[in-house]
Design a protein around this motif. Structure first.
Motif, PDB file in Angstrom:
ATOM      1  N   HIS A  84       0.842  -1.200   0.000  1.00 16.02           N
ATOM      2  CA  HIS A  84       0.000   0.000   0.000  1.00 16.02           C
ATOM      3  C   HIS A  84       0.874   1.245   0.000  1.00 16.02           C
ATOM      4  O   HIS A  84       2.087   1.157   0.166  1.00 16.02           O
ATOM      5  N   ASP A 112       5.983   4.436   4.636  1.00 17.42           N
ATOM      6  CA  ASP A 112       6.927   3.444   5.162  1.00 17.42           C
ATOM      7  C   ASP A 112       6.905   2.149   4.345  1.00 17.42           C
ATOM      8  O   ASP A 112       7.796   1.318   4.476  1.00 17.42           O
ATOM      9  N   HIS A 113       5.920   1.977   3.501  1.00 16.75           N
ATOM     10  CA  HIS A 113       5.823   0.765   2.673  1.00 16.75           C
ATOM     11  C   HIS A 113       6.140   1.042   1.215  1.00 16.75           C
ATOM     12  O   HIS A 113       6.662   0.174   0.515  1.00 16.75           O
ATOM     13  N   ASP A 120      -0.227  -3.789   6.204  1.00 15.54           N
ATOM     14  CA  ASP A 120      -1.059  -3.282   7.296  1.00 15.54           C
ATOM     15  C   ASP A 120      -2.492  -3.668   6.962  1.00 15.54           C
ATOM     16  O   ASP A 120      -2.885  -3.655   5.798  1.00 15.54           O
ATOM     17  N   HIS A 137       6.427  -6.105  12.773  1.00 16.92           N
ATOM     18  CA  HIS A 137       6.793  -5.017  13.665  1.00 16.92           C
ATOM     19  C   HIS A 137       5.649  -4.742  14.621  1.00 16.92           C
ATOM     20  O   HIS A 137       4.530  -5.162  14.385  1.00 16.92           O
ATOM     21  N   GLY A 172       5.939   1.489  10.454  1.00 20.95           N
ATOM     22  CA  GLY A 172       5.191   2.044  11.574  1.00 20.95           C
ATOM     23  C   GLY A 172       5.210   3.553  11.595  1.00 20.95           C
ATOM     24  O   GLY A 172       4.548   4.166  12.406  1.00 20.95           O
ATOM     25  N   GLU A 191       3.904   5.935   9.414  1.00 18.88           N
ATOM     26  CA  GLU A 191       3.055   6.024   8.232  1.00 18.88           C
ATOM     27  C   GLU A 191       3.302   7.290   7.432  1.00 18.88           C
ATOM     28  O   GLU A 191       3.284   7.273   6.223  1.00 18.88           O
TER      29      GLU A 191
END
Ligand SMILES: [Zn+2]
Ligand SMILES: [Zn+2]
Length: 345
Positions: free
Chosen positions: A37, A41-42, A117, A306, A332, A334
């Motif tokens: 997504h 952080d991703h 997430d 995490h 974590g 975001e």
């Protein structure tokens, strides 16, 4: 079965699927990335090839810029299967934010699901989480403590609307993430019957526009920046958490400061940030949802990326599920900045 431990490995760049030659949500630029997504952080900038859902790619282009969202971008529809080298990959909805996906990998008669997430509460802005039976389930554990049980979002929105009714001359400003939380708040307000314009901080407007383009109707939004104080009396304003204590907030009429986050369950966090109206609305699974999901996917093994991994692994072990902490660092947060992270999810 070829045990996933032998082919899905933690590397400094993130989780690497060796027989597929790709990383999932890598933390730095890589040759081939599968992205769950579009949270920062991703979805990092600068990959050569990116595979993701079409909505995630649209959000990545808007956030990172056309040229930094992956040299080649490939969209995969829900349930479509793609063979990457020796691995069959498909995406299933994760229910976290628009476009959010679980990555399902099949290799050597083993199936692994990396959920990214996720949450289980219904969210009108994205497709709901779909449990997929698997041999290894890879989960986050942001709210993996029994104290984290999120209330119904509808009830939290009613608390906000009750406060607006009680203080009709004051501005209600609610801190929220630009991607996901903001649009979810707007649709929750619309569902609760709030049909007046909602005022948004400039930092949130871009993501709202992408949501609209992707078919999520948000109703009338107005830019809060530049609005006169009298216009904002009695209004609901959404802003990034960092703006609440900022010069920016001085334009608001005697504001009631709210914040929408799963962390608002911790009263101390709300108090220390001067939040008068904490709204416990989270885009992450709470303790019950995490545990129910482990049971539903039926995996004999759970790997935790995490968060509060000890508690989840302990609870899983009691049901005969083997747990493993991956201790991936770098997730974590975001949105950019430690300040946002503190009230994050
Ligand atoms: Zn996220
Ligand atoms: Zn995350």
């Amino acid at each position: 079965m070829i045990h996933p431990e032998t082919w899905l490995k933690v590397q400094p760049q993130g989780l690497f699927c060796e027989p597929g030659g790709f990383f999932i949500d890598p933390l730095c630029a890589v040759d081939r990335a599968v992205v769950t997504h579009a949270h920062s952080d991703h979805a990092r900038p600068g990959h050569r090839a990116v595979l993701a859902s079409a909505d995630t790619l649209a959000l990545m282009r808007a956030r990172l810029g056309e040229d930094r969202a992956g040299e080649t971008q490939q969209a995969l529809g829900w349930g479509e299967t793609l063979r990457i080298n020796d691995v069959e990959v498909c995406l299933r909805p994760a229910g976290h934010v628009l476009g959010s996906a679980q990555v399902v990998m099949a290799y050597g008669s083993a199936r692994v699901v990396v959920s990214g997430d996720y949450k289980r509460a219904p969210d009108p802005t994205c497709v709901g989480f779909e449990p997929v039976a698997c041999d290894v389930f890879v989960s986050e554990a942001t709210f993996a403590l029994p104290v984290f049980v999120h209330p119904a979002p509808k009830a939290e929105i009613h608390r906000l609307l009750n406060s607006v009714a009680l203080f009709p001359e004051r501005t209600h400003v609610v801190g929220c993430y630009a991607l996901g939380k903001c649009q979810r708040l707007i649709t929750l307000l619309r569902q609760a019957g709030w049909d007046r314009p909602i005022w948004v901080h400039g930092a949130l407007a871009g993501m709202c526009a992408v949501y609209e383009t992707c078919g999520v109707a948000l109703g009338e939004l107005r830019p809060a920046t530049g609005a006169a104080k009298r216009e904002l009396a009695g209004a609901i304003v959404l802003a990034p958490p960092g703006a609440l204590a900022d010069r920016w907030a001085r334009r608001l009429a005697d504001p009631v400061v709210g914040m929408a986050s799963g962390w608002m369950r911790v009263r101390q966090r709300a108090r220390s940030r001067g939040v008068e109206l904490p709204l416990v609305i989270s885009d992450h699974a709470d303790w019950n949802e995490l545990n129910a999901t482990l049971d539903e996917v039926g995996a004999p093994e759970v790997w935790v990326t995490h968060g509060r991994e000890e508690a989840l692994i302990h609870a899983a072990a009691r049901r005969g599920i083997r747990g493993r902490a991956l201790r991936l660092v770098g997730y974590g947060e975001e949105d950019q900045g430690a300040e946002v992270e503190a009230v994050g999810a």
